[in-house]
Write a protein that holds these residues in place. Structure first.
Motif, PDB file in Angstrom:
ATOM      1  N   TYR A  60       0.829  -1.198   0.000  1.00 28.19           N
ATOM      2  CA  TYR A  60       0.000   0.000   0.000  1.00 28.19           C
ATOM      3  C   TYR A  60       0.869   1.256   0.000  1.00 28.19           C
ATOM      4  O   TYR A  60       2.050   1.234   0.373  1.00 28.19           O
ATOM      5  N   SER A  61       0.266   2.345  -0.393  1.00 29.13           N
ATOM      6  CA  SER A  61       0.969   3.624  -0.395  1.00 29.13           C
ATOM      7  C   SER A  61       1.161   4.115   1.037  1.00 29.13           C
ATOM      8  O   SER A  61       0.503   3.647   1.975  1.00 29.13           O
ATOM      9  N   HIS A  62       2.056   5.075   1.187  1.00 30.03           N
ATOM     10  CA  HIS A  62       2.314   5.583   2.538  1.00 30.03           C
ATOM     11  C   HIS A  62       1.103   6.319   3.092  1.00 30.03           C
ATOM     12  O   HIS A  62       0.912   6.359   4.313  1.00 30.03           O
TER      13      HIS A  62
ATOM     14  N   LYS B 263       8.499   3.090   6.314  1.00 26.35           N
ATOM     15  CA  LYS B 263       7.735   3.300   5.078  1.00 26.35           C
ATOM     16  C   LYS B 263       7.506   4.795   4.836  1.00 26.35           C
ATOM     17  O   LYS B 263       7.667   5.288   3.705  1.00 26.35           O
ATOM     18  N   LEU B 264       7.140   5.513   5.873  1.00 25.85           N
ATOM     19  CA  LEU B 264       6.842   6.940   5.717  1.00 25.85           C
ATOM     20  C   LEU B 264       8.071   7.724   5.289  1.00 25.85           C
ATOM     21  O   LEU B 264       8.011   8.566   4.386  1.00 25.85           O
TER      22      LEU B 264
ATOM     23  N   GLY C 198       9.402   9.659   1.567  1.00 22.58           N
ATOM     24  CA  GLY C 198       9.558  11.102   1.628  1.00 22.58           C
ATOM     25  C   GLY C 198       8.443  11.833   2.341  1.00 22.58           C
ATOM     26  O   GLY C 198       8.343  13.065   2.250  1.00 22.58           O
ATOM     27  N   ALA C 199       7.607  11.106   3.067  1.00 22.58           N
ATOM     28  CA  ALA C 199       6.496  11.733   3.791  1.00 22.58           C
ATOM     29  C   ALA C 199       6.969  12.121   5.198  1.00 22.58           C
ATOM     30  O   ALA C 199       6.511  11.560   6.208  1.00 22.58           O
ATOM     31  N   ASP C 200       7.885  13.088   5.259  1.00 25.24           N
ATOM     32  CA  ASP C 200       8.449  13.467   6.550  1.00 25.24           C
ATOM     33  C   ASP C 200       7.401  14.081   7.475  1.00 25.24           C
ATOM     34  O   ASP C 200       7.473  13.921   8.704  1.00 25.24           O
ATOM     35  N   ASP C 201       6.426  14.800   6.894  1.00 22.46           N
ATOM     36  CA  ASP C 201       5.405  15.420   7.735  1.00 22.46           C
ATOM     37  C   ASP C 201       4.543  14.363   8.415  1.00 22.46           C
ATOM     38  O   ASP C 201       4.220  14.474   9.608  1.00 22.46           O
TER      39      ASP C 201
ATOM     40  N   ASP D  14      17.947   1.597  10.987  1.00 25.64           N
ATOM     41  CA  ASP D  14      18.216   2.796  10.191  1.00 25.64           C
ATOM     42  C   ASP D  14      16.959   3.231   9.425  1.00 25.64           C
ATOM     43  O   ASP D  14      16.968   3.417   8.207  1.00 25.64           O
ATOM     44  N   CYS D  15      15.869   3.369  10.157  1.00 25.26           N
ATOM     45  CA  CYS D  15      14.564   3.633   9.552  1.00 25.26           C
ATOM     46  C   CYS D  15      14.376   5.083   9.118  1.00 25.26           C
ATOM     47  O   CYS D  15      13.501   5.365   8.296  1.00 25.26           O
ATOM     48  N   MET D  16      15.153   5.978   9.675  1.00 24.43           N
ATOM     49  CA  MET D  16      14.959   7.395   9.378  1.00 24.43           C
ATOM     50  C   MET D  16      16.308   8.097   9.448  1.00 24.43           C
ATOM     51  O   MET D  16      17.247   7.591  10.071  1.00 24.43           O
ATOM     52  N   PRO D  17      16.430   9.251   8.816  1.00 26.99           N
ATOM     53  CA  PRO D  17      17.699   9.979   8.885  1.00 26.99           C
ATOM     54  C   PRO D  17      18.080  10.290  10.325  1.00 26.99           C
ATOM     55  O   PRO D  17      17.224  10.587  11.162  1.00 26.99           O
TER      56      PRO D  17
END
Length: 862
Positions: A699-701, A737-738, A742-745, A781-784
Motif C-alpha cells: 500500500y501507499s504511505h 515506510k513513511l 519522503g512523507a516526513d510530515d 536505520d529507519c529514518m535519517p
C-alpha cells in the motif's frame, strides 16, 4: 569383597564403597560408571569392568550394559584398553539374560556415533565388533531383543554408519534367510517389515539385485496374509527406489494382484500407496492401467477400501500433472513462473490454423494472467503470449471479434489502398452488408462481419482437415456433430477450382455460388476454431474423465454416508493439487465443487480451503482469482475464528495477487481482525501484526498512515506481551515506510503521537515500548539520523533516569547504537556514562557494550 554384589536389598549403605549412592533403575542422574572407581577390591578399572560385566547378579550386568558408552569414553585414549572394552562388549552380547542383551543393543547406536566421531579406525572396529551383534540379534529368540536390534539397525542406516559392504554381506543375507518360505512365521513377518524399511536407505543397485526378487516372491505369499499386507503397505517405497523400468516390468503385475486380494486390508494398503506407485510409472501406464485399477478400488465392496481410495484420489490425480498442461515451471533460482499454452487436444492446437508463412514467427513468452470471457471461460492474456498466438487470441477476448488479426497481419502487408487485399475488401463491402442477416447463428461474435473472401484462396484445405481430425474424438456431442457436418460441406466447397484471371467481369451464377460457399468455408473454420476452444473447456483431457468425475462426487452428501464423514475435508485438502494438474484452462471443472466446499456446514472443510486459498490464487492467476476466489475469500473473513485464521496466516500472499484497486478495498476490513470470538485468543492478534508487517509494502504511505497506523497503535497496547513486542516492530516498519517515501510530515506526526502515548505513559510498559521503538529505529536505520536526533533522541534521553530498570536497559541499548556525531552528542555521552555506573548490572552491561558487536536480544529477558 570379591563376591560382593553391586546391589543389596538390605544394605544400601555399603554401595558407597563402589561409588553408588542409593542407585536404582530410575536414578538417571547417577554416574553409571562409578563402579570403575577404586574400591576395596584392589582391582584395576578393566578388571572391575570384567567383574561386573559377568557378575552372577543380573542387575550388575544391566548396569554395565547401560553404561558402556561412558566406559568407552573412559578408555578411549588407550588403544589396548579400547580393544579390551570392545572384546568385553562382544562377550557380553552372548549374555543369556534377555534384558541385558536388550540394554546392550539400545547402546549400540550411541556407541557407534561416539566411535565415528572419535576413532580414526571406526569402520574397522565397528564392522568387527558391533555389526555382528546387530545382525545376530535380528534372529534372537526374544521378541524385545529383536525389536531393539531392528530399531538400532534403522538408526545406524539413517546415520550412514553401516557400510555398503556390510549391508550386502552381513545384513541382507540374514534378511533373505529370514524371509525364506521355510522360515518361522514370526521371524518372516518381522524380517519383511525391516526389509521394507531398510530399502529406503539403500542404493538402487543393492535393492534391485539383492532384495527385489525376494520382495516379488513375498508379494505372492499365499500362506501369510500379514506378509502380503506389509508388502502392500511398502510397495511405493520399492517402486520409488528401483525406478520406472523395474516397476513396470516386475512390480506392476504384483501390484495388480495385491489390489485384487481377497482381504480388504491389503487392498486398502494398496490404495494408500497408489500415488507413490503412480509416480514411478510412465504417463501411458498411468493412464491406461493404473487409472482403471484405481477406479476399481474406489468402487470396492469394502467401505474401508473406498475410504482409503478417496483419500488418495487427489494425490493420484496430481501425478498426471506436467508442465506442458499445468503451466507451472520452476526456474533455476527456485521461483515459479506460469507459462500458458493455447487449448488443444489430440495434438491439434489452434496454431494449426495458421498459414505456413507465419508459422515461423512464434516466440515464447510468459503469461501472467488469464482474463475471463463473458461466458466465464478463462483465456490467456494476449499481451504475454507468443507473437502469433497473441494475435490469434483476439478471437476469444471480451469483444469476440470474428476474424483473427493474424490473418490481416499475414495477408495484408500494407495499409495502402493499392494493395490487393484492400481493394478486394472495398469491392465486397456491399455484399457483406447484404448477406449479414444470413449469419444470425453466429451472433456469438461481434457483427457486422468483415468480409475476408479475398483471403480465402490462401487458406489450406489441409488445415481444415486437421480441425476435422481433432473433432472426431468428440463425435458423441451433438454440437460437435453439427459443426463437423458444416465443416465437411465447407471443405468440399474449398476444394472446387477457384476463379481464374480469364473469368468474365460479371460473375456467373455458378461462381457466385462458389463464392458463397467459400465465405461459408471461412465462417465454418472460424466457428470450428471457437468450437475447439469450447469443447476443450468442456472435455478436459489432462486426466481420465472417470477420475475427475469421482473426485467431483466427493462433495455429494451421499458419499459422507457411504464412504467417510470427512470425505469433503479430504476433497478440500487436495483441491489445489488437482487444480494445478488440470491447469487454469480447466478451472471450470472445479469451480462448482470449490464453491460447494466453501459453503460446507463443517467448519473443518472451510478451514482447509482458507489455509490454501492463496496457493489456489497463484495457480489460477489474478483474473480468475478476482472473479471466483475473492467472493469466497470475503466469506471466509466473516467466518469462525478457526476459518479466519487460515486466511489471516496468508493474508499477504493473497492480497499481493490482486490488482491495486481491488487490494485497497481490504484496507477497510483489516480492522475487523481485531475482533475475535474469544478475546483470549491472543495468537490471532499476533498473527495479524505479523501479516501487517508484510502488507505494508503493498500500500501507499498515505494508506499506511490512514489505516494501518491506528491498528498498530491499538496492538501496541494489547494485554499480552507477545502481541505488544511484535507490534512495536510493526510501528518501526510504518516509520520506515513513511520516511522512505519522503512523507516526513506524516512521519513527524506519527512520532509525536508515539511520544505522547508511550514516552509520557504513566505505566512503565509504555515507556519501555518507546525505548524499544527508538532502539529498533536506530538499529534498522529507519529514518535519517538528523530527524532521529531532533525528534526522538531528547525524549529517549529523558528516560535514562526512569525508575524501572527494564526501561533503562533498552535506553542503554538504543543510546550505544546512536551516532555520536549528532546534535546532542555531549548530552548523549554524559547519559551513557551515567548509565555505565547505574546501580543495575544489566543496565551497566548494555551501556558498556561495544556497539560494533552483535547486540543481545533482550526482548525475552524483559
Amino acid at each position: 569383597m570379591a563376591g560382593l554384589s553391586l546391589y543389596f536389598e538390605d544394605g544400601h549403605d555399603d554401595l558407597d564403597d563402589f561409588g553408588f549412592d542409593d542407585y536404582g533403575t530410575e536414578c538417571d542422574g547417577i554416574r553409571i560408571t562409578a563402579f570403575l572407581d577404586a574400591g576395596q577390591d584392589n582391582l584395576t578399572p578393566l578388571g572391575r569392568l570384567e567383574k561386573y560385566a559377568f557378575s552372577e547378579n543380573v542387575f550388575n550386568r544391566q548396569i554395565v550394559a547401560r553404561g558402556l558408552l561412558d566406559v568407552l569414553r573412559e578408555f578411549s585414549d588407550n588403544e589396548n584398553d579400547f580393544i579390551s572394552v570392545m572384546e568385553t562388549v562382544a562377550r557380553m552380547s552372548e549374555d543369556g539374560e534377555p534384558t541385558v542383551r536388550a540394554e546392550l543393543m539400545e547402546q549400540i547406536p550411541n556407541i557407534a556415533m561416539f566411535l565415528h566421531e572419535s576413532r580414526p579406525n571406526f569402520p574397522a572396529a565397528f564392522s568387527r565388533y558391533l555389526v555382528p551383534i546387530v545382525v545376530r540379534y535380528l534372529t534372537d529368540p526374544n521378541n524385545q531383543v529383536r525389536k531393539t536390534s531392528q530399531a538400532a539397525l534403522l538408526v545406524l542406516l539413517e546415520q550412514g554408519l553401516i557400510s555398503k559392504a556390510d549391508m550386502e554381506t552381513k545384513v541382507c543375507p540374514v534378511l533373505l534367510d529370514l524371509t525364506e518360505p521355510s522360515s518361522d512365521d514370526d521371524y518372516k513377518i518381522e524380517a519383511v517389515a525391516i526389509m521394507c524399511k531398510v530399502v529406503t536407505m539403500l542404493s538402487k543397485d543393492t535393492v534391485e539385485h539383492l532384495l527385489l526378487p525376494r520382495f516379488c516372491e513375498l508379494c505372492s505369499d499365499a500362506r501369510l496374509f500379514q506378509v502380503r499386507k506389509v508388502c502392500a503397505a511398502n510397495f511405493g517405497e520399492f517402486c520409488s527406489i528401483v525406478g520406472q523400468e523395474a516397476t513396470e516390468k516386475l512390480l506392476m503385475p504384483k501390484f495388480f494382484d495385491l489390489c485384487s486380494d481377497s482381504l480388504w486390508g491389503i487392498r486398502k494398503a494398496c490404495a494408500e500407496c497408489f500415488m507413490m506407485v503412480s509416480n514411478s510409472t510412465s504417463p501411458e501406464v498411468r493412464r491406461s492401467k493404473l487409472s482403471p485399477l484405481f477406479i476399481s478400488l474406489i468402487s470396492d465392496q469394502s467401505r474401508w477400501v473406498r475410504q482409503a481410495a478417496f483419500q488418495s484420489l487427489g494425490r493420484f490425480i496430481s501425478t498426471f500433472a506436467n508442465p506442458s498442461t499445468t503451466g507451472l515451471h520452476f526456474r533455476e533460482d527456485g521461483l515459479s513462473t506460469i507459462s500458458f499454452s493455447l487449448p488443444h487436444f489430440s495434438g491439434c492446437s489452434l496454431n494449426s490454423l495458421n498459414c505456413s508463412d507465419i508459422s515461423s514467427c512464434h516466440t515464447e513468452r510468459t503469461i501472467t494472467h488469464t482474463p475471463p470471457n463473458q461466458d466465464g471461460r478463462a483465456t490467456p492474456s494476449p499481451e504475454h503470449v507468443s507473437t502469433a498466438d497473441s494475435e490469434e487470441l483476439h478471437n476469444f477476448d471480451n469483444s469476440h471479434t470474428l476474424v483473427p488479426e493474424e490473418m490481416h497481419g499475414s495477408f495484408t502487408h500494407t495499409n495502402s489502398s493499392d494493395s490487393p487485399t484492400a481493394t478486394n475488401n472495398a469491392k465486397n463491402t456491399k455484399e457483406a452488408e447484404q448477406t449479414d442477416e444470413n449469419f444470425n447463428s453466429f451472433h456469438y461474435w461481434r457483427s457486422p462481419l468483415p468480409d475476408i473472401s479475398g483471403e480465402l484462396e490462401m487458406l489450406s484445405c489441409q488445415k481444415m482437415e486437421e480441425v476435422l481430425d481433432c473433432l472426431q474424438p468428440h463425435m458423441d456431442d451433438p454440437d460437435v456433430q453439427a459443426q463437423v457436418q458444416v465443416l465437411s460441406a465447407a471443405l468440399k466447397a474449398a476444394q472446387l477450382d477457384s476463379p481464374t484471371d480469364d473469368s468474365p467481369t460479371e460473375p456467373q451464377p455458378e461462381l457466385q455460388l462458389r463464392k458463397g460457399w467459400l465465405s461459408a468455408t471461412t465462417i465454418a473454420m472460424l466457428a470450428c476454431c471457437s468450437e475447439c476452444k469450447r469443447i476443450n473447456l468442456r472435455f478436459q483431457n489432462v486426466i481420465p474423465q472417470q477420475l475427475l468425475d469421482q473426485y467431483l462426487s466427493m462433495t455429494d452428501p451421499a458419499r459422507a454416508q457411504t464412504v467417510d464423514t470427512e470425505i469433503a475435508k479430504h476433497c478440500a485438502f487436495s483441491l489445489p493439487g488437482v487444480a494445478l494438474t488440470l491447469g487454469r484452462q480447466n478451472w471450470h471443472c472445479l469451480k462448482d465443487t470449490y464453491e460447494t466446499l466453501a459453503t460446507d456446514v463443517q467448519w473443518k472443510v472451510r478451514r482447509t480451503l482458507a489455509f490454501s486459498i492463496h496457493e489456489l490464487a497463484v495457480i489460477l492467476g489474478d483474473q480468475l482469482t478476482a472473479a471466483d476466489l475473492v467472493p469466497i475469500f470475503n466469506g471466509f473473513l466473516k467466518d469462525l475464528d478457526e476459518v479466519r485464521i487460515g486466511v489471516l496466516k496468508h493474508l499477504y500472499d493473497f492480497l499481493k495477487l490482486l490488482h491495486a484497486d481491488k487490494r485497497r478495498e481490504y484496507l477497510y476490513q483489516l480492522q475487523e481482525f481485531m475482533v475475535t470470538d474469544n478475546s483470549r485468543n491472543w495468537r490471532f492478534r499476533y498473527e495479524l501484526a505479523e501479516q501487517l508487517i508484510l502488507i505494508i509494502e503493498l500500500y501507499s504511505h498515505y494508506d499506511v498512515y490512514d489505516y494501518l497506523r491506528e491498528i498498530a497503535l491499538t496492538l501496541c497496547s494489547d494485554k499480552v506481551s507477545e502481541v505488544r513486542w511484535i507490534s512495536y516492530k510493526l510501528v518501526v516498519e510504518i516509520l520506515q515506510k513513511l520516511y522512505a517515501c519522503g512523507a516526513d510530515d506524516l512521519g513527524l506526526n506519527f512520532i509525536n503521537e508515539l511520544t505522547v502515548r508511550f514516552c509520557h505513559c504513566p505505566k512503565w510498559v509504555g515507556r519501555q515500548a518507546f525505548a524499544f521503538i527508538c532502539q529498533a529505529v536506530v538499529e534498522e536505520d529507519c529514518m535519517p539520523m538528523e530527524q532521529f536526533s531532533q525528534h526522538l533522541l531528547p525524549s529517549l534521553l529523558s528516560l535514562s533516569s526512569d525508575p524501572v530498570a527494564n526501561v533503562r536497559v533498552l535506553v542503554a541499548k538504543a543510546l550505544r547504537q546512536s551516532d555520536p556525531g549528532c546534535a546532542c552528542a555531549d548530552e548523549l555521552e554524559e547519559t551513557v556514562m551515567a548509565l555505565q555506573s547505574d546501580k543495575d548490572r544489566d543496565v551497566r552491561f548494555f551501556a558498556s557494550l561495544d556497539p560494533n558487536k552483535g547486540l543481545i536480544d533482550t526482548a525475552p529477558l524483559i
